[in-house]
Enzyme design. Sequence first.
Site, mmCIF file in Angstrom:
data_model
loop_
_atom_site.group_PDB
_atom_site.id
_atom_site.type_symbol
_atom_site.label_atom_id
_atom_site.label_comp_id
_atom_site.label_asym_id
_atom_site.label_seq_id
_atom_site.Cartn_x
_atom_site.Cartn_y
_atom_site.Cartn_z
ATOM 1 N N HIS A 190 0.849 -1.188 0.000
ATOM 2 C CA HIS A 190 0.000 0.000 0.000
ATOM 3 C C HIS A 190 0.888 1.242 0.000
ATOM 4 C CE1 HIS A 190 -3.619 2.267 0.472
ATOM 5 N NE2 HIS A 190 -3.279 2.755 1.647
ATOM 6 N N GLU A 216 2.412 -0.767 8.084
ATOM 7 C CA GLU A 216 2.478 -1.844 7.088
ATOM 8 C C GLU A 216 3.743 -2.668 7.270
ATOM 9 O OE1 GLU A 216 1.537 -2.601 2.354
ATOM 10 O OE2 GLU A 216 1.970 -0.560 3.040
ATOM 11 N N LYS A 243 3.441 3.724 -5.672
ATOM 12 C CA LYS A 243 2.913 5.058 -5.377
ATOM 13 C C LYS A 243 4.029 6.097 -5.279
ATOM 14 C CE LYS A 243 -1.290 3.640 -2.868
ATOM 15 N NZ LYS A 243 -1.108 2.179 -2.771
ATOM 16 N N HIS A 289 -0.854 8.558 -4.982
ATOM 17 C CA HIS A 289 -1.903 7.683 -4.471
ATOM 18 C C HIS A 289 -3.179 7.916 -5.262
ATOM 19 C CE1 HIS A 289 -4.358 5.264 -2.103
ATOM 20 N NE2 HIS A 289 -4.252 5.827 -0.911
ATOM 21 N N PHE A 312 -9.649 4.355 4.274
ATOM 22 C CA PHE A 312 -10.338 5.024 5.370
ATOM 23 C C PHE A 312 -11.548 4.192 5.796
ATOM 24 C CE2 PHE A 312 -9.076 9.758 4.487
ATOM 25 C CZ PHE A 312 -7.767 9.451 4.831
#
Length: 422
Positions: A314, A325, A346, A351, A410
Amino acid sequence: MSSEEPPRDGRGRRRVVVTGIGLLTPLGLTREANWEALLAGRSGIGPITRFDASAYPCRIAGEVKGFDPAAFFDHKEIKKFDTFIHYAVAAAKEAVADSGLTVTEENAEQVGVCVGSGIGGLPLIEATHKMLLEKGPRRISPFFIPGLIANMSSGLISILTGAKGPNTATVSACATSAHAIGDATNLIRYGDADVMIAGGTESVVTPLAIGGFAAMRALSTRNDDPATASRPWDRDRDGFVLGEGAGVVVLEEMGQAMKRGAPIYAEVIGYGLSGDAHHISAPSDDGDGPFRVMRNALRDAGVDPGEVGYVNAHGTSTPHGDRIETIALKRLLGAAAYQVPVSSTKSMTGHLLGAAGGTEAGILALAIRRGVIPPTINYQTPDPECDLDYTPNVARQVDLKIGLSNSFGFGGTNACLVMRRV
């Protein structure tokens, strides 16, 4: 589509493979343009040009450059739909062409679509609200609502391709398109479809979105050097950089794909979901939710953690998220965590929110097929709390059999995909 018994996995489910990939990001407008940029370690981040951002603490973003919707829509149709839908259609068309799939009257009911968006048509909402205030309600377009709702990417892709199978869309923040691909995989596994066009799309480089994320202090403010602003796991990271684009894959029942000679990038063998049950925008300090989603995905795949050869993380470049992470990966992989390469693309794309999981699933499939791991760029000063092998700055040739792709959102929503070389 075939009367022959399809190949099945160890749990008796039909096997699912990736046969087409469409990518549209700040790095390029096609799959191959993105792949070339990723391996070269190029950044797609620059100053915001969509609006005057001079009053904002963050003035940088990963904008898609040079995209012409007229290549995919006629002039009248362009204005009906928000940009995120334009991007989705472009990526889906590339993925379908790449797969060589033809939707016919015979197979249409077994071809479905699941393309989500984390936010949907925020640019169209902002523009229409401005028009409402300036010119009144009679100037609102009758296409306003259809042009902004999050499921319209799936709806329009279905219309344009003739796909009459399952037609759904996921909305789960930054895990949206990983959930879309996982859900689509299960539809094929259990016989509800033979083919699914799946992924995600997003385009919210707007005053409200930049302002909202900036108010949360979530965005990088490295405005003087945009290309180095997204720096996952680097000690000096200061937030994520908002990006936009779309990532769509064609998923197909393996026996049918092999029978028609389709290109097979990788097999989707595992899909995990979990909820943090902790906080609306931050994971718990022990990384329990991210750990459990990876564990669940490996369990679904029937794969031992020791078999994992790469993680497309991520990795958003936020101080808290990257550390968590890392903790979760150490818990999952144990002592072997230090031998497993990890990278965050990313660092180059920014993102992409609801499109992140789709683009990164496509990137993972390409990495498995082509035996190359894209790097994490801008990794200059190691963070002592983030001490794994993050594939710093240079792409790496590997003999990659099994890889993971993580997406966390989120609301504490998490998704993980596991792919294997065929």
